[in-house]
Each structure stands twice: as C-alpha cells, then as structure tokens.
Design a protein around this motif. Structure first.
Motif, PDB file in Angstrom:
ATOM      1  N   LEU A  61      29.995 -23.866  72.466  1.00 17.26           N
ATOM      2  CA  LEU A  61      29.877 -23.688  71.026  1.00 17.26           C
ATOM      3  C   LEU A  61      30.372 -24.954  70.344  1.00 17.26           C
ATOM      4  O   LEU A  61      31.370 -25.543  70.761  1.00 17.26           O
ATOM      5  CB  LEU A  61      30.701 -22.489  70.559  1.00 17.26           C
ATOM      6  CG  LEU A  61      30.265 -21.122  71.093  1.00 17.26           C
ATOM      7  CD1 LEU A  61      31.262 -20.060  70.716  1.00 17.26           C
ATOM      8  CD2 LEU A  61      28.900 -20.764  70.549  1.00 17.26           C
ATOM      9  N   PRO A  62      29.708 -25.402  69.258  1.00 20.45           N
ATOM     10  CA  PRO A  62      30.098 -26.673  68.645  1.00 20.45           C
ATOM     11  C   PRO A  62      31.461 -26.649  67.973  1.00 20.45           C
ATOM     12  O   PRO A  62      32.191 -27.627  68.023  1.00 20.45           O
ATOM     13  CB  PRO A  62      28.973 -26.923  67.629  1.00 20.45           C
ATOM     14  CG  PRO A  62      28.388 -25.582  67.363  1.00 20.45           C
ATOM     15  CD  PRO A  62      28.522 -24.811  68.633  1.00 20.45           C
ATOM     16  N   ARG A  63      31.830 -25.546  67.323  1.00 18.65           N
ATOM     17  CA  ARG A  63      33.079 -25.519  66.556  1.00 18.65           C
ATOM     18  C   ARG A  63      34.026 -24.402  66.977  1.00 18.65           C
ATOM     19  O   ARG A  63      35.074 -24.234  66.355  1.00 18.65           O
ATOM     20  CB  ARG A  63      32.779 -25.371  65.058  1.00 18.65           C
ATOM     21  CG  ARG A  63      31.992 -26.523  64.474  1.00 18.65           C
ATOM     22  CD  ARG A  63      31.866 -26.406  62.977  1.00 18.65           C
ATOM     23  NE  ARG A  63      31.023 -27.452  62.427  1.00 18.65           N
ATOM     24  CZ  ARG A  63      30.743 -27.580  61.129  1.00 18.65           C
ATOM     25  NH1 ARG A  63      31.262 -26.707  60.278  1.00 18.65           N
ATOM     26  NH2 ARG A  63      29.963 -28.549  60.701  1.00 18.65           N
ATOM     27  N   PHE A  64      33.660 -23.643  67.992  1.00 21.43           N
ATOM     28  CA  PHE A  64      34.498 -22.524  68.417  1.00 21.43           C
ATOM     29  C   PHE A  64      34.635 -22.539  69.932  1.00 21.43           C
ATOM     30  O   PHE A  64      33.838 -23.147  70.648  1.00 21.43           O
ATOM     31  CB  PHE A  64      33.893 -21.183  67.977  1.00 21.43           C
ATOM     32  CG  PHE A  64      34.022 -20.909  66.503  1.00 21.43           C
ATOM     33  CD1 PHE A  64      35.107 -20.210  65.997  1.00 21.43           C
ATOM     34  CD2 PHE A  64      33.056 -21.354  65.621  1.00 21.43           C
ATOM     35  CE1 PHE A  64      35.213 -19.955  64.651  1.00 21.43           C
ATOM     36  CE2 PHE A  64      33.144 -21.102  64.273  1.00 21.43           C
ATOM     37  CZ  PHE A  64      34.234 -20.401  63.780  1.00 21.43           C
ATOM     38  N   THR A  65      35.650 -21.815  70.387  1.00 23.09           N
ATOM     39  CA  THR A  65      35.855 -21.568  71.811  1.00 23.09           C
ATOM     40  C   THR A  65      36.029 -20.070  72.005  1.00 23.09           C
ATOM     41  O   THR A  65      36.834 -19.443  71.305  1.00 23.09           O
ATOM     42  CB  THR A  65      37.097 -22.310  72.330  1.00 23.09           C
ATOM     43  OG1 THR A  65      36.926 -23.712  72.127  1.00 23.09           O
ATOM     44  CG2 THR A  65      37.305 -22.037  73.803  1.00 23.09           C
ATOM     45  N   LEU A  66      35.264 -19.505  72.931  1.00 25.42           N
ATOM     46  CA  LEU A  66      35.394 -18.085  73.238  1.00 25.42           C
ATOM     47  C   LEU A  66      36.627 -17.894  74.115  1.00 25.42           C
ATOM     48  O   LEU A  66      36.637 -18.278  75.284  1.00 25.42           O
ATOM     49  CB  LEU A  66      34.139 -17.570  73.935  1.00 25.42           C
ATOM     50  CG  LEU A  66      34.145 -16.086  74.328  1.00 25.42           C
ATOM     51  CD1 LEU A  66      34.290 -15.203  73.091  1.00 25.42           C
ATOM     52  CD2 LEU A  66      32.887 -15.730  75.107  1.00 25.42           C
ATOM     53  N   GLU A  67      37.682 -17.316  73.532  1.00 32.44           N
ATOM     54  CA  GLU A  67      38.928 -17.142  74.273  1.00 32.44           C
ATOM     55  C   GLU A  67      38.853 -15.960  75.228  1.00 32.44           C
ATOM     56  O   GLU A  67      39.201 -16.066  76.400  1.00 32.44           O
ATOM     57  CB  GLU A  67      40.086 -16.940  73.288  1.00 32.44           C
ATOM     58  CG  GLU A  67      40.491 -18.205  72.543  1.00 32.44           C
ATOM     59  CD  GLU A  67      41.785 -18.032  71.795  1.00 32.44           C
ATOM     60  OE1 GLU A  67      42.045 -16.918  71.276  1.00 32.44           O
ATOM     61  OE2 GLU A  67      42.572 -18.989  71.749  1.00 32.44           O
ATOM     62  N   LYS A  68      38.396 -14.823  74.728  1.00 25.62           N
ATOM     63  CA  LYS A  68      38.300 -13.632  75.575  1.00 25.62           C
ATOM     64  C   LYS A  68      37.416 -12.614  74.884  1.00 25.62           C
ATOM     65  O   LYS A  68      37.005 -12.803  73.728  1.00 25.62           O
ATOM     66  CB  LYS A  68      39.686 -13.038  75.848  1.00 25.62           C
ATOM     67  CG  LYS A  68      40.463 -12.650  74.590  1.00 25.62           C
ATOM     68  CD  LYS A  68      41.836 -12.115  74.947  1.00 25.62           C
ATOM     69  CE  LYS A  68      42.636 -11.760  73.693  1.00 25.62           C
ATOM     70  NZ  LYS A  68      43.972 -11.224  74.010  1.00 25.62           N
ATOM     71  N   PHE A  69      37.124 -11.531  75.586  1.00 20.93           N
ATOM     72  CA  PHE A  69      36.334 -10.443  75.013  1.00 20.93           C
ATOM     73  C   PHE A  69      36.911  -9.120  75.503  1.00 20.93           C
ATOM     74  O   PHE A  69      37.427  -9.021  76.622  1.00 20.93           O
ATOM     75  CB  PHE A  69      34.849 -10.572  75.382  1.00 20.93           C
ATOM     76  CG  PHE A  69      34.598 -10.788  76.838  1.00 20.93           C
ATOM     77  CD1 PHE A  69      34.470  -9.707  77.704  1.00 20.93           C
ATOM     78  CD2 PHE A  69      34.495 -12.061  77.358  1.00 20.93           C
ATOM     79  CE1 PHE A  69      34.245  -9.895  79.040  1.00 20.93           C
ATOM     80  CE2 PHE A  69      34.257 -12.263  78.704  1.00 20.93           C
ATOM     81  CZ  PHE A  69      34.131 -11.179  79.557  1.00 20.93           C
ATOM     82  N   VAL A 126      32.036  -4.272  71.817  1.00 20.66           N
ATOM     83  CA  VAL A 126      32.632  -5.400  72.520  1.00 20.66           C
ATOM     84  C   VAL A 126      33.080  -6.405  71.463  1.00 20.66           C
ATOM     85  O   VAL A 126      32.300  -6.788  70.587  1.00 20.66           O
ATOM     86  CB  VAL A 126      31.650  -6.042  73.529  1.00 20.66           C
ATOM     87  CG1 VAL A 126      30.335  -6.413  72.876  1.00 20.66           C
ATOM     88  CG2 VAL A 126      32.282  -7.256  74.184  1.00 20.66           C
ATOM     89  N   ASP A 127      34.346  -6.788  71.519  1.00 18.03           N
ATOM     90  CA  ASP A 127      34.934  -7.739  70.574  1.00 18.03           C
ATOM     91  C   ASP A 127      35.012  -9.107  71.231  1.00 18.03           C
ATOM     92  O   ASP A 127      35.627  -9.264  72.300  1.00 18.03           O
ATOM     93  CB  ASP A 127      36.333  -7.296  70.141  1.00 18.03           C
ATOM     94  CG  ASP A 127      36.298  -6.048  69.279  1.00 18.03           C
ATOM     95  OD1 ASP A 127      35.294  -5.856  68.572  1.00 18.03           O
ATOM     96  OD2 ASP A 127      37.268  -5.263  69.330  1.00 18.03           O
ATOM     97  N   LEU A 128      34.397 -10.094  70.585  1.00 21.03           N
ATOM     98  CA  LEU A 128      34.434 -11.477  71.046  1.00 21.03           C
ATOM     99  C   LEU A 128      35.456 -12.240  70.212  1.00 21.03           C
ATOM    100  O   LEU A 128      35.314 -12.321  68.987  1.00 21.03           O
ATOM    101  CB  LEU A 128      33.054 -12.130  70.922  1.00 21.03           C
ATOM    102  CG  LEU A 128      31.912 -11.399  71.629  1.00 21.03           C
ATOM    103  CD1 LEU A 128      30.575 -12.052  71.280  1.00 21.03           C
ATOM    104  CD2 LEU A 128      32.118 -11.404  73.130  1.00 21.03           C
ATOM    105  N   LEU A 129      36.486 -12.784  70.842  1.00 21.71           N
ATOM    106  CA  LEU A 129      37.555 -13.496  70.143  1.00 21.71           C
ATOM    107  C   LEU A 129      37.287 -14.997  70.214  1.00 21.71           C
ATOM    108  O   LEU A 129      37.309 -15.587  71.303  1.00 21.71           O
ATOM    109  CB  LEU A 129      38.915 -13.171  70.754  1.00 21.71           C
ATOM    110  CG  LEU A 129      39.600 -11.880  70.262  1.00 21.71           C
ATOM    111  CD1 LEU A 129      38.818 -10.652  70.716  1.00 21.71           C
ATOM    112  CD2 LEU A 129      41.021 -11.791  70.774  1.00 21.71           C
TER     113      LEU A 129
END
Length: 452
Positions: A212-220, A239-242
């Motif tokens: 992702l250009p401006r985000f990082t998927l930490e966990k779900f 499902v929650d994507l953080l």
C-alpha cells in the motif's frame, strides 16, 4: 521351430497384450467422463433437485443451514481519506452441506463435480453490508466455480472487486491508525434458516507481497456482527483490517517544509532594521507560502468538525510566520520612535548650548556695567536650576547598580528596535522548540495509548 521365430512370436504377443491393456485404459477413461455426466443428470436433473429450497440442517434436521466462509485478500488498491472508502480484490469462498447432492464416487475415481452456473444449485443470499461498488471478473472466462463433493459438500468460489465504506477518525492524522471493516450478512434468511460461520483454522488469508502506498496492514481480526431488525435476526460475519499510516511521506512533504518556512521567516530578525523592502517581502512571501501549504493539506482531507493533529501543526507554524511579520512592524515603529527621541535630544543639547552662551554673554555685560548689586544670592538665575538638575542626574547615575547579565547584555544595543530584534532571535526559536516538544510528546503518546 527356429529360435529366432519363437523370440519374435513372443515379442509380438507381448505387444498385442500391451495394446489391449492400453485400449481398456482408454475405454475406462471415456466411461469415467460419461459417468460424471450421468451423475450430474441424476442429482440435478428435472424433478430431482429444486434450487429454491434451502438444504436441511445438521444431520438432516430442520435446523438452520450452516455456511462456512473464508476469504483470500489478493490486493488493496487504495484507501481514500476524502471519501472514506477503500478498494479490495478478494477470492470469496463459501462451503455448506446439501444432502440432496450426494452421489457415488465409483471408488474414489470421481473426486468432485465442477459447475460454473451458480443458478443450478441453492446459494446462500450473502451480501456485503458496507459495499459501495462491486463487480465480478469475466476475463477470459467468469472467475467462478462450484464444486460438489461425493458426501454432499458444496464449495463456491468467486473472485470479486469491491469498494467498501470505511468511516475514519482523523483526530490524530497523520499519526493515526484506521480500522476498515468487511461485513458479510444474510439478506433474506434469518438465523432460524441460515447461519454463517468462519471456517476453522485460517479463515482470512492475505497475499504476502501486499503493498500500500501510504498505509501498512498491521493485522486483521475476525468477528461476528449479527443484527436484529423488525423482520428478525440475521447472521453476519466481520473482518477488521487494521491499517497504520506511513508517517515518512508526511514528514517529507508537510512537516519538514513547514519547519523550513518558519525558520526562513526568522531571517528577518538578522536583517538591518532599515531594510524595509527586504524584510517586508520576506515576511509576506513566507506567510503566503505557508497559507498555500495549509490550503493544499486541507484540500486532500474531508471537512470534519474536529481539530486534527495536522491542523494544530499548520496553525502554529502559520502563527509563527505571522508573528515574525508583526515583529518587523513593531521594530519599524520602535525605530521611528528612536529617531524621534534622538532628534529631541539633539534639539535639547542645542537649546542648552544656546542658553549657556546667553548666560555667558549676560555675565560679561554685568562685569562691564557700572552698577553692581550685592543681592546675587537672593536672585536665582535660570542656569542655577539647570545646574541643580544636572547635579541630581549625575548623583543618580553615580549610584551603584546591581549587576544584571541581561541588562548588561542589552546595554550593548542602545536602541529599542535593535533590542527587539535581538530578543526575537532567541525567543522565537526557543518557543518553537518548546512547541515541538509538547506536540510530538502529546500525539505520539496518545497514539500509543489508543493502540494499547
């Protein structure tokens, strides 16, 4: 019979046996494909299966049908702060039991039957609750299949692209973390007829090279979100994507340029107080640039009713730049006041010199006159009052003063305008450094507290 003839005869018989065996194998394969067609006609033929009727519950009971869901996230293309939405492409899978679709696998030779038409079997009426837009993929063929297993299990898999709403809290922007949800619920079947469950083990998979250009998927996180309405209770999966916002982009594009603009505005303190065009142009240019920077930042964000972290930063930086411009106005006023005071001193010195000259002339006339009076002690001349005032002033200046570093240091700069510039050179950087300390400690600690 000759030996060579016997050998050739045996080879020929062996070759004929292999050809016969190969023919039987090919005949078996053809029959196997024919068997698949027979099985499909048997379980899905007219009058045998009704796709409008839901499957029975566990162990053939009248309980709700159980559908287990798992998804594979292929990509997340964008997360839009203005529209508060994100786009995702995923492979969506559902699996359930339908006793009516059991068939003979002929000793394990038929592992499963594959369909591409979802209308031929019963399908759960699942929909994405927070979907804004969505479409299927049909290149080169529709990316969908249905597998029917011998024991009656049905697996439905499809590749879809969705644009989903993601309400965001931007109070800590751009030091924030956002949680975007994917909600899947039953539209018409209540929990008395249909229940969705996450597949055991690993219900959500994410592609390894997700970028992702401006985000990082930490966990779900997976959860359930059953909803109750006037028409009943409906099963729902969530499902929650953080996501964590990448701060390096904003540090380079916003924070460092704003700091540079504030520091450039301080150059005015080091210019000569008489360089009016240079100081005015520098203050106005930095102020307009800072205002343009602030407008560009706000244009990329939605108009919200609360104050964001970036608003505090840009507001304070704009205040510092504006303060530097006001400081020059104060210096200019003090400079004119200093000039007026200097002119008054010059006039006063000239009057004193003229008055002293007139007194000397009057004294000479008295010394040359024929009539003298012995009443000089009773007459006070104007010069006597002036001499008394000067004597008192000298006594005051001769009184010892307490040592004061600041007063001693400021005494090196005789004019008030110069003193204002010197004080600003120290005060502005110190206050800005204090603001940075408070700003970063406040928002970074608040971010960590929200994560905990």
């Amino acid at each position: 019979m000759p030996t060579w003839l016997a050998t050739h005869t045996a080879s020929l018989l062996l070759l004929l046996a292999c050809l016969a065996q190969l023919s039987r194998c090919n005949q078996g394969k053809v029959n196997f494909r024919e068997k698949e067609k027979q099985v499909l006609d048997q379980i899905l033929g007219p009058g045998r299966y009704d796709a409008r009727i839901r499957p029975s519950g566990a162990n053939g009971t009248d309980g709700p049908a159980t559908v287990r869901v798992n998804i594979f996230v292929r990509s997340i293309s964008k997360i839009d702060d203005v529209t508060m939405e994100y786009s995702v492409q995923l492979t969506f899978r559902e699996q359930w039991m339908d006793e009516r679709l059991k068939f003979n696998d002929f000793g394990g030779r038929i592992k499963y039957l594959t369909l591409t038409d979802a209308n031929r079997v019963w399908m759960p009426d699942l929909f994405f609750a927070n979907e804004k837009e969505g479409h299927f993929h049909n290149i080169i063929m529709p990316n969908v299949y249905i597998r029917i297993f011998p024991y009656g299990s049905v697996l439905y898999s499809i590749r879809i692209s969705l644009t989903l709403s993601c309400p965001m809290n931007l109070k800590l922007y751009p030091l924030d973390r956002q949680t975007c949800s994917l909600r899947m619920a039953s539209y018409g079947w209540t929990t008395d007829d249909l229940v969705f469950l996450w597949k055991d083990g690993d219900p959500v998979q994410v592609v390894k090279n997700l970028h992702l250009p401006r985000f990082t998927l930490e966990k779900f996180l997976t959860d359930y979100c059953n909803s109750k309405t006037n028409t009943g209770e409906y099963s729902c999966l969530k499902v929650d994507l953080l996501f964590k916002r990448e701060f390096s982009y904003y540090l380079i594009q916003i924070y460092i340029p704003c700091c540079m603009l504030v520091i450039v505005s301080w150059v005015s303190f080091w210019l000569d107080q008489n360089a009016v065009p240079a100081r005015v142009s520098l203050g106005v240019t930095t102020l307009l640039t800072m205002a343009t920077q602030t407008s560009g930042i706000n244009a990329s964000l939605p108009p919200v009713s609360y104050t964001k972290a970036i608003d505090v930063w840009t507001g304070v930086c704009l205040t510092f730049v504006f303060g530097a411009l006001l400081e020059f106005a104060l210096v200019n006023y003090a400079s004119r006041s200093d000039m007026h005071r200097e002119n008054m001193k010059k006039q006063r010195r000239q009057c004193e010199l003229e008055h002293a000259a007139s007194l000397e002339a009057a004294a000479d006339l008295l010394e040359d006159g024929t009539t003298t009076f012995a009443m000089k002690p009773l007459v006070r001349h104007p010069g006597d009052a002036l001499s008394l005032e000067n004597a008192r002033t000298c006594e005051i200046h001769m009184q010892p003063k307490r040592d004061n570093c600041c007063r001693t240091w400021l005494s090196k700069f005789p004019t008030r305008s110069k003193r204002i510039d010197v004080i600003s050179r120290i005060t502005f950087p110190l206050v800005f450094a204090l603001f940075n300390l408070v700003y970063w400690s406040t928002y970074l600690f608040r971010e960590e507290a929200e994560v905990d």
